[in-house]
Design an enzyme around this catalytic site. Structure first.
Site, PDB file in Angstrom:
ATOM      1  N   THR A 123     -46.959  -9.884   8.063  1.00 39.63           N
ATOM      2  CA  THR A 123     -45.963 -10.376   7.510  1.00 39.63           C
ATOM      3  C   THR A 123     -45.459 -11.522   7.986  1.00 39.63           C
ATOM      4  O   THR A 123     -45.705 -12.597   7.353  1.00 39.63           O
ATOM      5  CB  THR A 123     -44.811  -9.117   7.110  1.00 39.63           C
ATOM      6  OG1 THR A 123     -45.641  -8.178   6.723  1.00 39.63           O
ATOM      7  CG2 THR A 123     -43.851  -9.747   6.233  1.00 39.63           C
TER       8      THR A 123
ATOM      9  N   ILE B 295     -31.491 -15.248  10.439  1.00 35.26           N
ATOM     10  CA  ILE B 295     -30.260 -15.845  11.065  1.00 35.26           C
ATOM     11  C   ILE B 295     -30.248 -16.276  12.277  1.00 35.26           C
ATOM     12  O   ILE B 295     -30.858 -15.367  13.396  1.00 35.26           O
ATOM     13  CB  ILE B 295     -29.256 -14.499  10.763  1.00 35.26           C
ATOM     14  CG1 ILE B 295     -29.389 -14.180   9.426  1.00 35.26           C
ATOM     15  CG2 ILE B 295     -28.003 -14.948  11.085  1.00 35.26           C
ATOM     16  CD1 ILE B 295     -28.428 -12.714   9.184  1.00 35.26           C
TER      17      ILE B 295
ATOM     18  N   LYS C 249     -31.521  -4.045  18.198  1.00 36.05           N
ATOM     19  CA  LYS C 249     -31.031  -5.443  18.068  1.00 36.05           C
ATOM     20  C   LYS C 249     -29.652  -5.357  18.540  1.00 36.05           C
ATOM     21  O   LYS C 249     -29.390  -6.430  19.109  1.00 36.05           O
ATOM     22  CB  LYS C 249     -30.942  -5.551  16.274  1.00 36.05           C
ATOM     23  CG  LYS C 249     -32.374  -5.664  15.809  1.00 36.05           C
ATOM     24  CD  LYS C 249     -32.290  -5.661  14.251  1.00 36.05           C
ATOM     25  CE  LYS C 249     -33.483  -5.939  13.793  1.00 36.05           C
ATOM     26  NZ  LYS C 249     -33.449  -5.635  12.106  1.00 36.05           N
TER      27      LYS C 249
ATOM     28  N   GLY D 134     -41.687  -1.294  -1.684  1.00 33.61           N
ATOM     29  CA  GLY D 134     -42.179  -1.948  -0.421  1.00 33.61           C
ATOM     30  C   GLY D 134     -40.703  -2.581   0.344  1.00 33.61           C
ATOM     31  O   GLY D 134     -41.087  -3.245   1.330  1.00 33.61           O
TER      32      GLY D 134
ATOM     33  N   GLU E 169     -35.688 -15.615  19.031  1.00 36.57           N
ATOM     34  CA  GLU E 169     -34.628 -15.749  18.036  1.00 36.57           C
ATOM     35  C   GLU E 169     -34.982 -14.552  16.757  1.00 36.57           C
ATOM     36  O   GLU E 169     -34.188 -13.852  16.154  1.00 36.57           O
ATOM     37  CB  GLU E 169     -34.566 -17.033  17.334  1.00 36.57           C
ATOM     38  CG  GLU E 169     -33.722 -17.555  16.420  1.00 36.57           C
ATOM     39  CD  GLU E 169     -32.473 -17.243  16.950  1.00 36.57           C
ATOM     40  OE1 GLU E 169     -31.844 -17.887  17.578  1.00 36.57           O
ATOM     41  OE2 GLU E 169     -31.550 -16.193  16.361  1.00 36.57           O
TER      42      GLU E 169
END
Ligand SMILES: NC(=O)c1ccc[n+]([C@@H]2O[C@H](COP(=O)([O-])OP(=O)(O)OC[C@H]3O[C@@H](n4cnc5c(N)ncnc54)[C@H](OP(=O)(O)O)[C@@H]3O)[C@@H](O)[C@H]2O)c1
Length: 449
Positions: free
Chosen positions: A20, A144, A213, A195, A137
């Site tokens: 992806t 973002i 995160k 999905g 990043e």
């Protein structure tokens, strides 16, 4: 560090993993080649790709100069490739790819939060000792630019606290449950069909992805290494529409939050569903969107909102890092700002506060026996442990002999709440384990207390 400072010689980037994000990166690189060259002042070329799945490769149009490698090691050791982008995900071989590439003197870019949250010490340490750049990043918040904001824009301010909706799948599920009154399982299986959720959604719905995160965010915001295993994590599997409904009556919206607070001598880092006032900025972040709100001592509040996943948005974050690393390669110099925003040797480990020590307001849903005296029993047990009640709702009758009694409390420690519930849940006054949801103070007034 390689120096490619020859006139018009392109910096050649190699991508490992064309799923992806890898394909999103490829699209962006090919579509914006002219723009990227203008902004860099030199060309950035796709030097090579390595993808495990031969079917994926068949469907792609690659530039003629792009080498297709069968094995990632071949690419990493090829001197024609100056910088390596790891987009395979998971722990291995992703960890070895990064370590081997850095050992070979190449700067690296990754989007791999699971790897950085678990092996960050080793990987950041390797970047420092090999004198190469490391861009990551895309590992938090997809497109973002939160990490660059922390690392560069807010480098001179003290970050007091941070709270984020950092998993789009969980947010999508909670948004639909809340809007349509649907059960968790119904929304999850629909999300999987469309999905929006993985076939194995564990990381997303059990809060593990958010923990990865928030560990990265807290390390950057507070300059302390964070041990992932010490972060208290709760997901959203247990959330029921009835609690979203009651929450609404109190003026709250439920979100899965990653929270990190600086208390000076210790840090409070956690992931759990939280009720937020319906007029707060984060409560308006719906569907697959992400947002991170932080409070800087001098800056005050800041909100970053956008697409936290998806091939194209995430590819923009990868590209920003690749361009930064490419400048270093081209000019034969490292980036001026270290990967974490401070020297690797300058980190100071601070302990994490146990969840029992956190202060919060609470939403408690008791399934109480429909008998006189139950409410005063509940209030008595809470009051004896110093917990003061803010409001109570009791509604409906006869759900198998019990009625929901919902209490919101003023601030209390988690251990006060747990002690009270240990007694209440063992009593004949309730018929089920009490539901506890923390109500988050989103005033962003900060902490250091
Ligand atoms: N998807 C997002 O929106 C998003 C957002 C932010 C960050 N990320 C992070 O970005 C990374 C990539 O995610 P993704 O969603 O793009 O994953 P993905 O769609 O599963 O793509 C990974 C690709 O790498 C290939 N691969 C696996 N092992 C390989 C190897 N040894 N050599 C070469 N290729 C290999 C896989 O092939 P097979 O399919 O044959 O295994 C697959 O095509 C992950 O770390 C993820 O956490 C993703």
């Amino acid at each position: 560090m390689l120096n490619q400072n020859e006139k018009n010689a392109p910096v050649r980037v190699g991508i490992i993993g064309l799923g992806t994000v890898g394909q999103g990166f490829l699209r962006l690189l090919l579509k914006n080649q002219g723009l990227i060259r203008e902004r860099l002042g030199f060309p950035l070329a796709l030097g090579g790709v390595c993808e495990k799945n031969p079917e994926t490769l068949k469907g792609l149009t690659l530039p003629p100069e792009c080498v297709v490698y069968r094995e990632w090691k071949e690419m990493v050791l090829d001197p024609r490739i100056s910088l390596v982008v790891e987009l395979v995900g998971g722990l291995e071989p992703a960890r070895s790819i990064l370590l081997e590439a850095m050992k070979a003197g190449k700067s690296v870019v990754t989007a791999n939060k699971a790897l950085l949250a678990r092996h960050g010490e080793e990987i950041f340490g390797a970047a420092a000792s090999h004198g190469v750049d490391l861009g990551f990043e895309a590992s938090v918040g997809g497109g973002i630019p939160i990490l660059r904001t922390l690392r560069e824009s807010l480098a001179g301010d003290r970050i007091l606290r941070l709270a984020g909706i950092i998993n789009g799948t969980a947010n999508y599920i909670l948004t639909r449950m809340s809007r349509e009154g649907l059960e968790f399982e119904t929304v999850l299986s629909e999300a999987q069909r469309h999905g929006y959720a993985e076939s194995d959604p564990t990381y997303d719905i059990d809060g593990i992805d958010s923990a990865h995160k928030i560990a990265i965010l807290a390390t950057m915001a507070f300059g302390s290494p964070v041990n992932l295993q010490e972060i208290p994590v709760e997901g959203i599997r247990q959330i029921k529409p009835i609690d979203l409904e009651f929450g609404r009556e109190f003026g709250y919206v439920l979100k899965l939050l990653g929270i990190a607070v600086d208390h000076g001598d210790s840090l409070d880092i956690r992931v759990h569903p939280s009720f937020l006032p319906e007029n707060s900025l984060l409560s308006e972040v719906d569907g697959v969107f992400n947002a991170i709100e932080l409070s800087g001592q001098a800056l005050g509040p800041l909100l970053l909102y956008g697409r936290g996943a998806g091939g194209d948005p995430t590819a923009t974050a990868v590209m920003g890092d690749v361009m930064e690393c490419a400048r270093g390669v081209f000019h034969g110099a490292r980036a001026q700002v270290p990967a974490l925003g401070f020297p690797f040797s300058g980190r100071i480990r601070r302990p994490l506060r146990p969840i029992s020590a956190i202060f919060s307001e609470y939403y408690l849903r008791f399934m109480a026996q429909d008998q006189p005296g139950t409410l005063s029993y509940l209030a008595g047990i809470l009051g004896d442990r110093g917990i003061s009640i803010e409001s109570v709702i009791q509604k409906g009758r006869d759900r198998g002999g019990s009625v929901p009694v919902v209490v919101t409390t003023h601030r209390a420690t988690e251990s006060q709440i747990r002690d009270s519930l240990a007694i209440i849940d063992a009593s004949h006054h309730v018929t089920e384990k009490t539901v506890v949801i923390r109500i988050e103070d989103v005033s962003m007034e900060g902490s250091l207390s």
